[in-house]
Design a protein around this motif. Sequence first.
Motif, PDB file in Angstrom:
ATOM      1  N   LEU A 209      10.763  21.790  -7.464  1.00 40.83           N
ATOM      2  CA  LEU A 209      10.728  21.073  -6.192  1.00 40.83           C
ATOM      3  C   LEU A 209       9.415  20.302  -6.122  1.00 40.83           C
ATOM      4  CD1 LEU A 209      12.124  23.584  -3.535  1.00 40.83           C
ATOM      5  CD2 LEU A 209      13.316  21.749  -4.727  1.00 40.83           C
ATOM      6  N   ASN A 210       9.512  18.988  -6.084  1.00 38.31           N
ATOM      7  CA  ASN A 210       8.325  18.130  -6.138  1.00 38.31           C
ATOM      8  C   ASN A 210       8.085  17.508  -4.766  1.00 38.31           C
ATOM      9  OD1 ASN A 210       6.329  16.232  -6.700  1.00 38.31           O
ATOM     10  ND2 ASN A 210       7.158  15.773  -8.727  1.00 38.31           N
ATOM     11  N   TYR A 211       6.972  17.901  -4.133  1.00 38.36           N
ATOM     12  CA  TYR A 211       6.618  17.364  -2.820  1.00 38.36           C
ATOM     13  C   TYR A 211       5.564  16.254  -2.912  1.00 38.36           C
ATOM     14  CZ  TYR A 211       9.387  20.957  -0.601  1.00 38.36           C
ATOM     15  OH  TYR A 211      10.445  21.746  -0.195  1.00 38.36           O
ATOM     16  N   GLY A 212       5.198  15.873  -4.127  1.00 37.99           N
ATOM     17  CA  GLY A 212       4.374  14.693  -4.330  1.00 37.99           C
ATOM     18  C   GLY A 212       2.943  14.827  -3.848  1.00 37.99           C
ATOM     19  N   GLY A 213       2.221  13.713  -3.990  1.00 41.19           N
ATOM     20  CA  GLY A 213       0.819  13.687  -3.617  1.00 41.19           C
ATOM     21  C   GLY A 213       0.583  13.841  -2.133  1.00 41.19           C
ATOM     22  N   GLU A 214       1.600  13.550  -1.306  1.00 38.84           N
ATOM     23  CA  GLU A 214       1.449  13.695   0.136  1.00 38.84           C
ATOM     24  C   GLU A 214       1.873  15.076   0.630  1.00 38.84           C
ATOM     25  OE1 GLU A 214       0.039  11.259   1.813  1.00 38.84           O
ATOM     26  OE2 GLU A 214      -0.048  10.021   0.019  1.00 38.84           O
ATOM     27  N   GLY A 215       2.579  15.826  -0.208  1.00 43.46           N
ATOM     28  CA  GLY A 215       2.995  17.164   0.186  1.00 43.46           C
ATOM     29  C   GLY A 215       3.971  17.198   1.337  1.00 43.46           C
ATOM     30  N   ILE A 216       4.805  16.154   1.451  1.00 41.12           N
ATOM     31  CA  ILE A 216       5.718  16.033   2.593  1.00 41.12           C
ATOM     32  C   ILE A 216       7.163  16.145   2.108  1.00 41.12           C
ATOM     33  CG2 ILE A 216       6.570  14.480   4.397  1.00 41.12           C
ATOM     34  CD1 ILE A 216       3.735  13.284   4.488  1.00 41.12           C
ATOM     35  N   GLY A 217       7.940  16.963   2.788  1.00 44.56           N
ATOM     36  CA  GLY A 217       9.341  17.095   2.421  1.00 44.56           C
ATOM     37  C   GLY A 217       9.990  18.251   3.167  1.00 44.56           C
ATOM     38  N   SER A 218      11.298  18.368   3.036  1.00 41.79           N
ATOM     39  CA  SER A 218      12.065  19.389   3.736  1.00 41.79           C
ATOM     40  C   SER A 218      12.070  20.701   2.942  1.00 41.79           C
ATOM     41  CB  SER A 218      13.502  18.907   3.941  1.00 41.79           C
ATOM     42  OG  SER A 218      14.319  19.946   4.399  1.00 41.79           O
ATOM     43  N   THR A 219      12.208  21.818   3.661  1.00 43.55           N
ATOM     44  CA  THR A 219      12.340  23.137   3.024  1.00 43.55           C
ATOM     45  C   THR A 219      13.797  23.599   2.983  1.00 43.55           C
ATOM     46  OG1 THR A 219      12.046  24.301   5.134  1.00 43.55           O
ATOM     47  CG2 THR A 219      10.047  23.769   3.874  1.00 43.55           C
ATOM     48  N   LEU A 230      20.550  33.442  -5.588  1.00 43.88           N
ATOM     49  CA  LEU A 230      20.701  32.953  -6.955  1.00 43.88           C
ATOM     50  C   LEU A 230      19.586  33.512  -7.849  1.00 43.88           C
ATOM     51  CD1 LEU A 230      21.477  29.257  -5.982  1.00 43.88           C
ATOM     52  CD2 LEU A 230      23.091  30.883  -6.991  1.00 43.88           C
ATOM     53  N   PRO A 231      19.927  33.926  -9.057  1.00 42.01           N
ATOM     54  CA  PRO A 231      18.929  34.513  -9.963  1.00 42.01           C
ATOM     55  C   PRO A 231      18.134  33.426 -10.698  1.00 42.01           C
ATOM     56  CG  PRO A 231      21.058  34.548 -11.027  1.00 42.01           C
ATOM     57  CD  PRO A 231      21.299  33.970  -9.645  1.00 42.01           C
ATOM     58  N   TRP A 232      17.598  32.498  -9.962  1.00 38.76           N
ATOM     59  CA  TRP A 232      16.869  31.380 -10.541  1.00 38.76           C
ATOM     60  C   TRP A 232      15.384  31.555 -10.277  1.00 38.76           C
ATOM     61  CZ3 TRP A 232      20.063  26.701  -8.211  1.00 38.76           C
ATOM     62  CH2 TRP A 232      21.369  26.756  -8.693  1.00 38.76           C
ATOM     63  N   GLN A 233      14.596  30.642 -10.886  1.00 36.13           N
ATOM     64  CA  GLN A 233      13.203  30.527 -10.481  1.00 36.13           C
ATOM     65  C   GLN A 233      12.978  29.105  -9.961  1.00 36.13           C
ATOM     66  OE1 GLN A 233      10.508  31.387 -13.717  1.00 36.13           O
ATOM     67  NE2 GLN A 233      11.590  30.073 -15.160  1.00 36.13           N
ATOM     68  N   VAL A 234      12.231  29.025  -8.881  1.00 29.17           N
ATOM     69  CA  VAL A 234      11.926  27.743  -8.250  1.00 29.17           C
ATOM     70  C   VAL A 234      10.412  27.543  -8.291  1.00 29.17           C
ATOM     71  CG1 VAL A 234      12.045  26.378  -6.136  1.00 29.17           C
ATOM     72  CG2 VAL A 234      13.944  27.903  -6.751  1.00 29.17           C
ATOM     73  N   VAL A 235      10.011  26.393  -8.804  1.00 28.50           N
ATOM     74  CA  VAL A 235       8.593  26.049  -8.898  1.00 28.50           C
ATOM     75  C   VAL A 235       8.329  24.917  -7.913  1.00 28.50           C
ATOM     76  CG1 VAL A 235       6.724  25.306 -10.417  1.00 28.50           C
ATOM     77  CG2 VAL A 235       8.606  26.679 -11.334  1.00 28.50           C
ATOM     78  N   ILE A 236       7.325  25.087  -7.050  1.00 27.99           N
ATOM     79  CA  ILE A 236       7.014  24.099  -6.019  1.00 27.99           C
ATOM     80  C   ILE A 236       5.670  23.460  -6.332  1.00 27.99           C
ATOM     81  CG2 ILE A 236       6.617  23.719  -3.558  1.00 27.99           C
ATOM     82  CD1 ILE A 236       8.373  26.170  -3.033  1.00 27.99           C
ATOM     83  N   VAL A 237       5.686  22.144  -6.530  1.00 30.87           N
ATOM     84  CA  VAL A 237       4.452  21.409  -6.807  1.00 30.87           C
ATOM     85  C   VAL A 237       4.251  20.346  -5.737  1.00 30.87           C
ATOM     86  CG1 VAL A 237       4.522  21.817  -9.297  1.00 30.87           C
ATOM     87  CG2 VAL A 237       5.641  19.786  -8.351  1.00 30.87           C
ATOM     88  N   GLY A 238       2.998  19.953  -5.551  1.00 36.30           N
ATOM     89  CA  GLY A 238       2.669  18.930  -4.567  1.00 36.30           C
ATOM     90  C   GLY A 238       1.425  19.327  -3.799  1.00 36.30           C
ATOM     91  N   ASN A 239       0.881  18.372  -3.108  1.00 34.12           N
ATOM     92  CA  ASN A 239      -0.358  18.580  -2.352  1.00 34.12           C
ATOM     93  C   ASN A 239      -0.019  19.191  -0.996  1.00 34.12           C
ATOM     94  OD1 ASN A 239      -3.077  18.491  -1.807  1.00 34.12           O
ATOM     95  ND2 ASN A 239      -3.079  16.331  -1.222  1.00 34.12           N
ATOM     96  N   LEU A 240       0.333  20.479  -1.010  1.00 33.95           N
ATOM     97  CA  LEU A 240       0.873  21.147   0.170  1.00 33.95           C
ATOM     98  C   LEU A 240      -0.232  21.511   1.162  1.00 33.95           C
ATOM     99  CD1 LEU A 240       3.257  23.636  -1.664  1.00 33.95           C
ATOM    100  CD2 LEU A 240       3.883  21.437  -0.654  1.00 33.95           C
ATOM    101  N   ALA A 241       0.061  21.307   2.433  1.00 31.50           N
ATOM    102  CA  ALA A 241      -0.831  21.802   3.481  1.00 31.50           C
ATOM    103  C   ALA A 241      -0.767  23.326   3.489  1.00 31.50           C
ATOM    104  CB  ALA A 241      -0.400  21.246   4.838  1.00 31.50           C
ATOM    105  N   PRO A 242      -1.857  24.003   3.885  1.00 28.11           N
ATOM    106  CA  PRO A 242      -1.876  25.471   3.863  1.00 28.11           C
ATOM    107  C   PRO A 242      -0.727  26.111   4.640  1.00 28.11           C
ATOM    108  CG  PRO A 242      -4.088  24.617   4.205  1.00 28.11           C
ATOM    109  CD  PRO A 242      -3.171  23.442   4.268  1.00 28.11           C
ATOM    110  N   GLN A 243      -0.370  25.537   5.788  1.00 34.98           N
ATOM    111  CA  GLN A 243       0.701  26.134   6.594  1.00 34.98           C
ATOM    112  C   GLN A 243       2.067  25.978   5.925  1.00 34.98           C
ATOM    113  OE1 GLN A 243      -1.273  23.647   7.486  1.00 34.98           O
ATOM    114  NE2 GLN A 243      -0.204  22.018   8.613  1.00 34.98           N
TER     115      GLN A 243
END
Length: 375
Positions: A209-219, A230-243
């Motif tokens: 899941l790529n939230y980009g340099g702005e860290g903006i997107g839906s959850t 689901l027995p998957w792994q999800v990796v979240i990248v991007g400039n996420l705000a702490p909250q």
Amino acid sequence: MKGAMLYVDAGKGHYVPAKAASDALLRCGHDCSVEDMFTVLASPFWQWFCKHEWRFLLKHPQLERSFHRLEDNRFNAFLMSMVAARIHVARDFCSWFERTKPDFILCTNFLGGVVITSIVQHKKLNVPVFVYVADVFNNPRAGFHRQIDRLFVPSPLGLQNLLAQGYREEQIKLCPFPLQTSIQMLVRTDKQSARKKLGLEVDRFTVLLNYGGEGIGSTELLEELARRNLPWQVVIVGNLAPQVKQRFLDLGAIHPFLSLHIPGFVPNIGDYMLACDVQAGKAGANALMESMALHRPFMISELLHAAQDTSTFLNGFGVGWVEKHPRRQADILCTLANDTAMQDAMEMRFASLPLSFDSDAFAAMLVQEVFSLDA
């Protein structure tokens, strides 16, 4: 040869290709600078406005599509060309030009095409102005200017759209996509090797899941995947705000069956793309094209105005999806995860895409075009 790369700070989509082209020129032994266009024009208000308007509209994609559709027209291009050449920005640009004396200027935002070209033409400056079409498949009509020396576009679809806008054939050059240096120099490995390098589980189906340099997107997609156990792994990248990061961590605690990894903003995004089976998010052109270069399908959750033709490309070549409803997104990903024949067919389609990816070749093309205009 000395180049000047001018970008606009409205997300990373314009800075990244400017930096990629600059790095490639430097590798070839040329000189180059990368500068914010509004800094060059001594326009701090517009610099602030473009940055914050973009962040606001990213949070409200439906508003973005409506607003930018209304303002994206040739009349606005005409207004900008008339105003830019006759106010203080022209004077400040000329002062910058005398100090730096570039052999060419490459603008990676459509505004540069109309604003910088208008000033150069009005002041009769001896320098070619190039535009890199950062949206890949189209360039906003509000950036139209008949005297742009060259427009470089990385897709045949983008080339056809520029011709339809009224640009001349000799103005438009089909170019390689300028990969950022970390991906241009990336050693390609298989998924299992990339996962092992990053400390991920080697044999799990992996969604990036790529939230980009702005860290903006839906959850919402992550929440839907979690509900399905689901027995998957999800990796979240991007400039996420702490909250935002904390919200993801809380979701992972509630649904431990889903393996969740949150490295945040990473300098080695290419390794994470190699490690995934599929990438998803509100795709900017760079994330999408880098995914294509590394043969990873992209699930796009929201299309912004300038990227509307992305759906035509993905539907035509079958290397990704545009789907904004989380349940249907999850259905598509489940089908992909369970259908190896579908995965193999998609890999074959990646190999036949009418695209090339090479920032060094793009830099060589820039130099060649400067020489051809001087001839």
